[in-house]
Each structure stands twice: as structure tokens, then as C-alpha cells.
Design an enzyme around this catalytic site. Structure first.
Site, PDB file in Angstrom:
ATOM      1  N   CYS A  86       1.137  -1.010  -0.040  1.00  0.00           N
ATOM      2  CA  CYS A  86      -0.074  -0.205  -0.220  1.00  0.00           C
ATOM      3  C   CYS A  86       0.652   1.313  -0.146  1.00  0.00           C
ATOM      4  O   CYS A  86       0.116   2.235  -0.613  1.00  0.00           O
ATOM      5  CB  CYS A  86      -0.675  -0.212   1.136  1.00  0.00           C
ATOM      6  N   CYS A 209     -13.884   0.424   7.584  1.00  0.00           N
ATOM      7  CA  CYS A 209     -12.971  -0.635   6.559  1.00  0.00           C
ATOM      8  C   CYS A 209     -12.507   0.318   5.863  1.00  0.00           C
ATOM      9  O   CYS A 209     -13.960   0.459   5.039  1.00  0.00           O
ATOM     10  CB  CYS A 209     -13.135  -1.838   6.980  1.00  0.00           C
ATOM     11  N   LYS A 331     -10.858   5.422   3.978  1.00  0.00           N
ATOM     12  CA  LYS A 331     -12.010   5.179   4.275  1.00  0.00           C
ATOM     13  C   LYS A 331     -13.437   6.090   3.309  1.00  0.00           C
ATOM     14  O   LYS A 331     -13.440   5.309   2.917  1.00  0.00           O
ATOM     15  CB  LYS A 331     -11.753   5.769   5.777  1.00  0.00           C
ATOM     16  N   HIS A 335      -9.305   3.129  -0.996  1.00  0.00           N
ATOM     17  CA  HIS A 335      -7.801   2.565  -1.488  1.00  0.00           C
ATOM     18  C   HIS A 335      -7.628   1.977  -2.272  1.00  0.00           C
ATOM     19  O   HIS A 335      -7.311   1.029  -2.486  1.00  0.00           O
ATOM     20  CB  HIS A 335      -7.141   1.926  -0.131  1.00  0.00           C
TER      21      HIS A 335
END
Length: 390
Positions: A86, A209, A331, A335
Site C-alpha cells: 500500500c 474499513c 476510508k 484505497h
């Protein structure tokens, strides 16, 4: 060595885009980055490109970077694919800035891309899992959410924090993301909704998440001479820090801190000649709500165990003393693994130029914080607009 400056930054929309490819998504991000430059820009000025991607789904794992730059017409440009889970494009930006500072490039392109939504949830879960320790985490059945759930459980037990505090992160970031036209989950949520959402990996629920996302982002980095020629308000890369850490959670002494964040932040602050108190704004890696709370502490925004208090007091709200994740964060904004780090830089570029959707008054110094996996690699950057810290 010359300073490195951001002269342009852009991103595609983040979300689920059936039929789009990593090439077309990056094309959109690159076009927006070029359009954001104040003067006409000849793309033939780009000397180097550093592009981040995990390669979710296994598409074009070899030479995906050159596949993107050739698609853009950047023929012959030296292109390097960067993979640090990431944190891939956070590291790509660091590499681009180093190339400019060292005089190897007058202009360097940093960015990232990912397509994640064109496969089953189980397949995506497998790919996300490879960012953890393969043998003892992924192959034993631990999911990415499960790793952060262990961190959240330990934090809630050790400090004065509750599930409601995790939900406050979601409420804040969704409030910001609702104003960002690029955001995947561009809607507000109430605290009640965020507290009572279905569990994903207790104590983490759905609102704690980040989503699965397609998207791309691009940043153009130039030396001072080029920056002065092309930009009315170039943003200086004042500090670049990076660090690696234990890839597996079980290898660490504590579950309530990410040591690589602390090390990378110390290096970035030292190089920039600033500290946490000098920051006006920050974009931190909130793949799960607990990650934002840990970031507050590891980046020095507050003492250990004080993150929930900082959040409750509104210090990280857009009107607070240190607004965090005005883009909506991972969030709400989304992502797309390889695009996240430079996606944070897009927000910082807009903020420090006074052009953001949730604009912070007189923002001069900002920070981005990009985490690979659960902390195996971290990139932290400090940025300054003209005038710098006051």
C-alpha cells in the site's frame, strides 16, 4: 543538490469502474496532473518515471510501468515499477524526489494505479493478504482486516479508547469525503450508523474499513529552475522519510504502534527542519479506523494513548488545530493500493495552493503518511508552500 518541487498533481475518480484498465485510469490521473500546471507543459520534459502498483489480480506483473508510460506516449522515458504494498506510490514519490535532487532528472513523474474490483471478494482478499507475512499470516487464514482487528483489540484494551472512537474516525472522514468529487464513498454517515454497522473482524465493523477500489494518481516533480518557469506556486518537498519494519504482526514487541512510522517521520521532520507542532494539515493512512489513531501517536501529534482524546476534542476536524484526512482518507476517498500514496499528495498539493474541496485556512506545511501492509514499509513526506513554517 537542488530542491524538489511538486508542479502538478492529479488523480482519476476512485471507485469501481468495470471496463476501465490500469492504463486508462492512469491516463485520466496524468491528464489532470498536467492540466494543474500553471504554464503549458511539454511532456517530453519528463526524464524519469516511478510508478507504484501491487498488481492485484496478477495482470501485467512484469513491465506494467513501461506499459503505462508507453500508453501515455512517454516514449523512451526510464520507467521503474515500485512495489511496497500500500506504500508503493509513497515510495515512488520519494524516488522521484531523489532523482530530481541528485540532478538525474529535471522533471520526474511519480504515481500509481490499481484495478481491484473486477474479481471476486475472496480473490481480492487473497491479494490483499500478500501484503502481510505470507507463511504465518496469510497462509494460516489471517485476513488484512484480521491483522488490524488484532491491533484494534490491543489498543482498546491498553488505552482509554472505545469502538465509538473508531466510529468517530469514520464520521469525520466521510464528512470530508462527501465534498470530494473523486471519492468512492462520497457520503456522510452518522455516529450511530458507524457504531452499529455489521462486524467485519471484531472490533472492526464495516464503517471502520476502507473499500476495495480502482484508481490512479500522478504527481510531477521538478527541480527549482523548472518549477519557477512552470508554476506560480510550486510546493517544495521539504522532507522525505522512509523506513521498513517487521512485515508480520507477530514479530513485533507491541501491537499498538508501528515503529516504521516513527522512524520515517523522524527522518522527514529532521530533513524538513520542522516538527509535528509546525504542521497545518496531514493526510494519514487510515486503511482501517485504528490505523488513523495509531498514526496520530506515531507521527507525534499526541502522546501514546492520547489519540482518542485528540479526536474527541475535534483537533483533527477541518476546523481543528491539525486537520487530518480532509480528502476523506482511504476510508471515504478509497484505497487503490498502488495509487494511494500519491493520491494523498494530490490532496496536499491542492491544500497548500488553496484549491482543495475542504480547504484549511492558510495551510503552509503539510504531511503525508503512507503505510505498506500493517507497517512493513512506511513513507512520510513533509511539504511546504512559499513562506514555509511560521
Amino acid at each position: 543538490m537542488t530542491d524538489a518541487y511538486i508542479i502538478g498533481a492529479g488523480q482519476s475518480d476512485f471507485g469501481s469502474f468495470p471496463g476501465e484498465s490500469y492504463r486508462s485510469l492512469f491516463d485520466a490521473a496524468f491528464d489532470e496532473a498536467v492540466d494543474s500546471i500553471d504554464a503549458d507543459f511539454d511532456t517530453e520534459k519528463i526524464d524519469e518515471a516511478f510508478l507504484g502498483t501491487l498488481g492485484v489480480g496478477g495482470r501485467q506483473l512484469g513491465l506494467s510501468g513501461p506499459a503505462v508510460t508507453e500508453h501515455l506516449g512517454l516514449h523512451g522515458v526510464a520507467t521503474t515499477r515500485v512495489e511496497n504494498a500500500c506504500a508503493a506510490s509513497g515510495y515512488a514519490l520519494r524516488n522521484a524526489a531523489m532523482a530530481v535532487r541528485a540532478g538525474m532528472a529535471d522533471v520526474a513523474l511519480a504515481g500509481g494505479y490499481e484495478v481491484m474490483t473486477d474479481m471476486s471478494g475472496d480473490h481480492t482478499k487473497w491479494w490483499l493478504g500478500v501484503s502481510g507475512e505470507t507463511e504465518w499470516e496469510r497462509l494460516s487464514g489471517t485476513t488484512f482486516a484480521g491483522v488490524y482487528a488484532q491491533m484494534a483489540s490491543a489498543y482498546l484494551q491498553e488505552f482509554d479508547a472505545t469502538v465509538e472512537d473508531l466510529s468517530r474516525v469514520a464520521v469525520k472522514n466521510h464528512g470530508n469525503g462527501a465534498k470530494n468529487p473523486h471519492a468512492q464513498l462520497g457520503f456522510e454517515c452518522t455516529l450511530d450508523e458507524a457504531v452499529n454497522a455489521p462486524d467485519v473482524a471484531a472490533p472492526l465493523n464495516l464503517y471502520h474499513c476502507c473499500p476495495t477500489t480502482d484508481g490512479a494518481s500522478a504527481v510531477l516533480v521538478a527541480n527549482e529552475r523548472v518549477a519557477r518557469e512552470l508554476s506560480d506556486a510550486p510546493i517544495r518537498v521539504a522532507g522525505a522519510g522512509a523506513a521498513s519494519g517487521q512485515v508480520g504482526l507477530f514479530q513485533r514487541d507491541s501491537l499498538t504502534s508501528i515503529p516504521a512510522t516513527r522512524t520515517a517521520a523522524e527522518r522527514a521532520y529532521e530533513e524538513a527542519g520542522v516538527g509535528p507542532a509546525d504542521l497545518d494539515i496531514a493526510e494519514v493512512h487510515d486503511c482501517f479506523a485504528i490505523a488513523e489513531l495509531l498514526a496520530y501517536e506515531d507521527l507525534g501529534f499526541c502522546d501514546r494513548g492520547e489519540a482518542a482524546r485528540l479526536l474527541r476534542e475535534g483537533a483533527t476536524d477541518p476546523e481543528g488545530r491539525l486537520p487530518v484526512n480532509t480528502s476523506g482518507g482511504l476510508k471515504s476517498k478509497g484505497h487503490p493500493i498502488g495509487a494511494t500514496g500519491t493520491g494523498q499528495v494530490v490532496e496536499m498539493f491542492d491544500q497548500l495552493r488553496g484549491e482543495a474541496h475542504v480547504q484549511v485556512d492558510d495551510a503552509r506545511v503539510g504531511l503525508t503518511h503512507n503505510v505498506g501492509g500493517s507497517g512493513g514499509g512506511v513513507a512520510v513526506h513533509v511539504f511546504e508552500r512559499e513562506g514555509g513554517a511560521t
